[in-house]
Design a protein around this motif. Structure first.
Motif, PDB file in Angstrom:
ATOM      1  N   GLN A  84       0.794  -1.090   0.081  1.00 19.82           N
ATOM      2  CA  GLN A  84       0.063  -0.078  -0.077  1.00 19.82           C
ATOM      3  C   GLN A  84       1.083   1.154  -0.093  1.00 19.82           C
ATOM      4  OE1 GLN A  84      -2.321  -1.206   3.366  1.00 19.82           O
ATOM      5  NE2 GLN A  84      -3.677  -2.372   2.246  1.00 19.82           N
ATOM      6  N   LYS A  85       1.651   1.292   0.792  1.00 18.73           N
ATOM      7  CA  LYS A  85       2.863   2.283   0.700  1.00 18.73           C
ATOM      8  C   LYS A  85       3.664   2.560  -1.073  1.00 18.73           C
ATOM      9  CE  LYS A  85       4.178   1.802   5.565  1.00 18.73           C
ATOM     10  NZ  LYS A  85       5.300   1.541   6.606  1.00 18.73           N
ATOM     11  N   GLU A  86       3.708   1.420  -1.259  1.00 16.81           N
ATOM     12  CA  GLU A  86       4.389   1.540  -2.826  1.00 16.81           C
ATOM     13  C   GLU A  86       3.364   1.957  -3.880  1.00 16.81           C
ATOM     14  OE1 GLU A  86       7.108   1.267  -5.736  1.00 16.81           O
ATOM     15  OE2 GLU A  86       7.431   1.103  -3.558  1.00 16.81           O
ATOM     16  N   SER A  87       2.078   1.885  -3.218  1.00 11.44           N
ATOM     17  CA  SER A  87       1.022   2.233  -4.511  1.00 11.44           C
ATOM     18  C   SER A  87       1.012   3.807  -4.221  1.00 11.44           C
ATOM     19  CB  SER A  87      -0.253   1.628  -3.816  1.00 11.44           C
ATOM     20  OG  SER A  87      -0.863   2.459  -2.737  1.00 11.44           O
ATOM     21  N   ILE A  88       1.373   4.283  -3.008  1.00 17.26           N
ATOM     22  CA  ILE A  88       1.346   5.719  -2.916  1.00 17.26           C
ATOM     23  C   ILE A  88       2.347   6.713  -3.881  1.00 17.26           C
ATOM     24  CG2 ILE A  88       1.767   7.840  -1.470  1.00 17.26           C
ATOM     25  CD1 ILE A  88       0.615   6.037   0.948  1.00 17.26           C
ATOM     26  N   THR A  89       3.744   5.873  -3.640  1.00 16.50           N
ATOM     27  CA  THR A  89       4.803   6.242  -4.614  1.00 16.50           C
ATOM     28  C   THR A  89       4.525   5.986  -6.122  1.00 16.50           C
ATOM     29  OG1 THR A  89       6.248   5.542  -2.698  1.00 16.50           O
ATOM     30  CG2 THR A  89       7.296   6.009  -4.925  1.00 16.50           C
ATOM     31  N   GLY A 113      -3.149  26.281  -8.607  1.00 17.52           N
ATOM     32  CA  GLY A 113      -3.673  26.672  -7.263  1.00 17.52           C
ATOM     33  C   GLY A 113      -3.549  25.501  -6.269  1.00 17.52           C
ATOM     34  N   SER A 114      -2.965  24.342  -6.543  1.00 17.50           N
ATOM     35  CA  SER A 114      -2.955  23.316  -5.837  1.00 17.50           C
ATOM     36  C   SER A 114      -1.363  22.903  -5.527  1.00 17.50           C
ATOM     37  CB  SER A 114      -3.515  21.936  -6.444  1.00 17.50           C
ATOM     38  OG  SER A 114      -3.446  20.813  -5.659  1.00 17.50           O
ATOM     39  N   SER A 115      -0.920  21.727  -5.085  1.00 20.31           N
ATOM     40  CA  SER A 115       0.271  21.263  -4.649  1.00 20.31           C
ATOM     41  C   SER A 115       0.565  19.794  -5.009  1.00 20.31           C
ATOM     42  CB  SER A 115       0.693  21.908  -3.545  1.00 20.31           C
ATOM     43  OG  SER A 115      -0.009  21.279  -2.459  1.00 20.31           O
ATOM     44  N   MET A 116       1.672  19.541  -4.809  1.00 17.86           N
ATOM     45  CA  MET A 116       2.411  17.931  -5.028  1.00 17.86           C
ATOM     46  C   MET A 116       1.904  17.404  -3.604  1.00 17.86           C
ATOM     47  SD  MET A 116       3.176  16.155  -7.567  1.00 17.86           S
ATOM     48  CE  MET A 116       3.375  14.234  -7.544  1.00 17.86           C
ATOM     49  N   GLU A 117       1.796  18.336  -2.667  1.00 15.23           N
ATOM     50  CA  GLU A 117       1.484  17.952  -1.189  1.00 15.23           C
ATOM     51  C   GLU A 117       0.019  17.311  -0.979  1.00 15.23           C
ATOM     52  OE1 GLU A 117       5.263  20.023  -1.102  1.00 15.23           O
ATOM     53  OE2 GLU A 117       3.240  20.805  -1.783  1.00 15.23           O
ATOM     54  N   PHE A 118      -0.801  18.049  -1.855  1.00 18.92           N
ATOM     55  CA  PHE A 118      -2.184  17.765  -1.825  1.00 18.92           C
ATOM     56  C   PHE A 118      -2.311  16.311  -2.656  1.00 18.92           C
ATOM     57  CE2 PHE A 118      -5.893  17.446  -4.848  1.00 18.92           C
ATOM     58  CZ  PHE A 118      -6.934  16.986  -3.924  1.00 18.92           C
ATOM     59  N   VAL A 119      -1.755  16.208  -3.577  1.00 19.09           N
ATOM     60  CA  VAL A 119      -1.638  14.798  -4.273  1.00 19.09           C
ATOM     61  C   VAL A 119      -1.328  13.799  -3.565  1.00 19.09           C
ATOM     62  CG1 VAL A 119      -0.755  13.848  -6.324  1.00 19.09           C
ATOM     63  CG2 VAL A 119      -1.316  16.250  -6.689  1.00 19.09           C
ATOM     64  N   GLU A 120      -0.221  14.194  -2.843  1.00 21.09           N
ATOM     65  CA  GLU A 120       0.516  12.979  -1.960  1.00 21.09           C
ATOM     66  C   GLU A 120      -0.718  12.738  -0.767  1.00 21.09           C
ATOM     67  OE1 GLU A 120       4.078  11.315   0.767  1.00 21.09           O
ATOM     68  OE2 GLU A 120       4.206  13.496  -0.396  1.00 21.09           O
ATOM     69  N   LYS A 121      -1.268  13.702  -0.252  1.00 14.82           N
ATOM     70  CA  LYS A 121      -2.502  13.589   0.389  1.00 14.82           C
ATOM     71  C   LYS A 121      -3.468  12.829  -0.002  1.00 14.82           C
ATOM     72  CE  LYS A 121      -1.876  17.438   3.425  1.00 14.82           C
ATOM     73  NZ  LYS A 121      -2.591  18.882   4.119  1.00 14.82           N
ATOM     74  N   LEU A 122      -3.784  13.146  -1.450  1.00 10.98           N
ATOM     75  CA  LEU A 122      -4.933  12.171  -1.799  1.00 10.98           C
ATOM     76  C   LEU A 122      -4.585  10.828  -2.080  1.00 10.98           C
ATOM     77  CD1 LEU A 122      -7.951  12.307  -3.122  1.00 10.98           C
ATOM     78  CD2 LEU A 122      -6.517  13.003  -5.213  1.00 10.98           C
ATOM     79  N   PHE A 123      -3.492  10.439  -2.579  1.00 11.05           N
ATOM     80  CA  PHE A 123      -3.053   9.183  -2.832  1.00 11.05           C
ATOM     81  C   PHE A 123      -2.896   8.357  -1.559  1.00 11.05           C
ATOM     82  CE2 PHE A 123      -1.306  10.707  -7.187  1.00 11.05           C
ATOM     83  CZ  PHE A 123      -2.424  10.290  -7.849  1.00 11.05           C
ATOM     84  N   THR A 124      -2.272   8.995  -0.255  1.00 14.41           N
ATOM     85  CA  THR A 124      -2.233   8.497   0.658  1.00 14.41           C
ATOM     86  C   THR A 124      -3.532   8.115   1.440  1.00 14.41           C
ATOM     87  OG1 THR A 124      -0.315   9.735   1.317  1.00 14.41           O
ATOM     88  CG2 THR A 124      -1.346   8.516   3.277  1.00 14.41           C
ATOM     89  N   ALA A 125      -4.451   8.979   1.041  1.00 12.84           N
ATOM     90  CA  ALA A 125      -6.030   8.830   1.437  1.00 12.84           C
ATOM     91  C   ALA A 125      -6.444   7.410   1.003  1.00 12.84           C
ATOM     92  CB  ALA A 125      -6.863   9.840   1.385  1.00 12.84           C
ATOM     93  N   ASN A 126      -6.207   7.313  -0.250  1.00  7.70           N
ATOM     94  CA  ASN A 126      -6.711   6.276  -1.077  1.00  7.70           C
ATOM     95  C   ASN A 126      -6.124   4.946  -0.649  1.00  7.70           C
ATOM     96  OD1 ASN A 126      -8.059   5.430  -3.858  1.00  7.70           O
ATOM     97  ND2 ASN A 126      -6.457   4.323  -3.924  1.00  7.70           N
ATOM     98  N   ALA A 127      -4.778   4.866  -0.116  1.00  9.52           N
ATOM     99  CA  ALA A 127      -4.155   3.911   0.361  1.00  9.52           C
ATOM    100  C   ALA A 127      -5.001   3.254   1.648  1.00  9.52           C
ATOM    101  CB  ALA A 127      -2.724   3.882   0.632  1.00  9.52           C
ATOM    102  N   TYR A 128      -5.243   4.284   2.395  1.00 10.32           N
ATOM    103  CA  TYR A 128      -6.070   4.011   3.625  1.00 10.32           C
ATOM    104  C   TYR A 128      -7.317   3.540   3.227  1.00 10.32           C
ATOM    105  CZ  TYR A 128      -2.895   6.057   7.072  1.00 10.32           C
ATOM    106  OH  TYR A 128      -1.731   6.344   7.957  1.00 10.32           O
ATOM    107  N   GLN A 129      -8.032   3.916   2.153  1.00  9.05           N
ATOM    108  CA  GLN A 129      -9.226   3.611   1.769  1.00  9.05           C
ATOM    109  C   GLN A 129      -9.179   2.136   1.414  1.00  9.05           C
ATOM    110  OE1 GLN A 129     -10.740   5.577  -1.716  1.00  9.05           O
ATOM    111  NE2 GLN A 129     -12.790   5.258  -1.117  1.00  9.05           N
TER     112      GLN A 129
END
Length: 346
Positions: A84-89, A113-129
């Motif tokens: 799951q961690k690998e899926s984020i990367t 008006g967004s950022s790579m930090e947001f994208v990482e949060k989104l993919f991390t949330a998807n891994a938790y999902q």
């Protein structure tokens, strides 16, 4: 458990347009736990064109759900697996690559008006999902809804309706112009072919005016099935002689909400991206002669929908236990329109 929808959509292809950072898109559109997602963040995944409003709503709902899973996963202290961690990367790398590489992607997001930090949060949330979905699935392993539970769900959540679809007037005019410009489009009608729907009535009404005229005919007592034969431009009605049987999410929102607002036997009208719908809500109960057949034809889908609901209810229970709430600020989402999108190449 179907909880990977947002990631699948996001990674399906390269996004063509994004929002300018000075267009008012910096307002908070979604709150999930402690996370706040702006309309600029959401707009990164929107494209202009047909279906913009519908896709905007879909993305907002999917993003709210995904971020809520992420907040619950963090609150529960769930340990993500190496996979799951690998899926984020991998997802981050794929996203960046689809936008011309990491450097270009960061510029793209900055402009949005967004950022790579947001994208990482989104993919991390998807891994938790994914992790939480697997956990909830394990809780329900071997638990199958009973016949009575499925039938009760069918009665409480499904509707039956017939409709006449009138394509949008401009689409009809485009089609008429194309046909007039090309004689090859004119063919002899076969004797047993389906009749061509009437797109203009005896008073010359087309589009919205035609739809309203048909509604008045139906309300005045004219046979609705005969009106369907004359005017309907939805080929699906021909194979659904008892009407469509559906629940929330099966039809476009406008159609579903219109049917909900009617009593059985009543007529209504709404407009969607498909055109104008003149709708008759039909009776739907166990006392109906064909109810057993309708249930049998839909049993598998009903069972699947009920299993999803059981899991969704469990997820909401867990969120309540950990004080995780979420909301979509629809006023912010609704205010964002296609004019606020600019090409990524600019």
């Amino acid at each position: 458990m179907k909880k990977t929808g947002l990631l699948a959509i996001i990674t399906a292809g390269i996004m063509l347009v994004t929002a300018g950072c000075n267009n008012g898109g910096g307002k908070v559109a979604i709150e999930a736990g402690s996370e706040k997602i702006t309309m600029n963040d959401l707009s990164v995944f929107l494209t202009a064109g047909d279906g913009f409003e519908q896709s905007k709503k879909q993305y907002a709902e999917l993003m709210e759900e995904t971020m809520k899973y992420g907040e619950l996963g963090k609150a529960m202290g769930i340990d993500l697996t190496d996979e799951q961690k690998e899926s984020i990367t991998t997802s981050k790398a794929s996203f960046a690559q689809s936008h011309g590489g990491l450097s270009a992607c960061k510029e793209y997001l900055k402009k949005a008006g967004s950022s790579m930090e947001f994208v990482e949060k989104l993919f991390t949330a998807n891994a938790y999902q994914t992790a939480l979905s697997e956990q909830i699935d394990a809780e329900f392993e071997g638990i199958i809804p009973t016949e009575n539970e499925k039938k009760e769900y069918f009665l409480e959540n499904y509707y039956r309706a017939k409709h006449i679809l009138i394509n949008l007037e401009e689409e009809e005019e485009d089609a008429a112009d194309a046909a007039a410009a090309d004689d090859s489009l004119t063919i002899e009608a076969e004797e047993d072919a389906e009749p061509t729907p009437i797109t203009k009535d005896e008073d010359g009404n087309t589009g919205e005016a035609l739809a309203n005229a048909i509604l008045e005919k139906a309300k005045a007592g004219e046979d609705f099935d005969e009106l369907i034969k004359l005017y309907n431009q939805d080929p699906g009605m021909a194979s659904n002689e008892d009407g469509y049987i559906f629940k929330d999410g099966d039809m476009v929102d406008e159609f579903y909400e219109c049917v909900k607002s009617l009593e059985p036997g009543e007529f209504g009208i709404c407009k969607s991206t498909y055109g104008y719908h003149i709708i008759q809500r039909l009776p739907f109960s166990e006392s109906e002669e064909k109810f057993a057949t309708w249930y049998e034809n839909n049993e598998a889908a009903v069972g699947s929908a009920l299993e999803d609901k059981m899991r969704d209810d469990r997820f909401e229970e867990m969120c309540k236990e950990h004080n995780i709430t979420s909301t979509i600020h629809w006023d912010v989402v609704d205010a964002f329109n296609e004019d606020m999108l600019v090409p990524t190449s600019e």
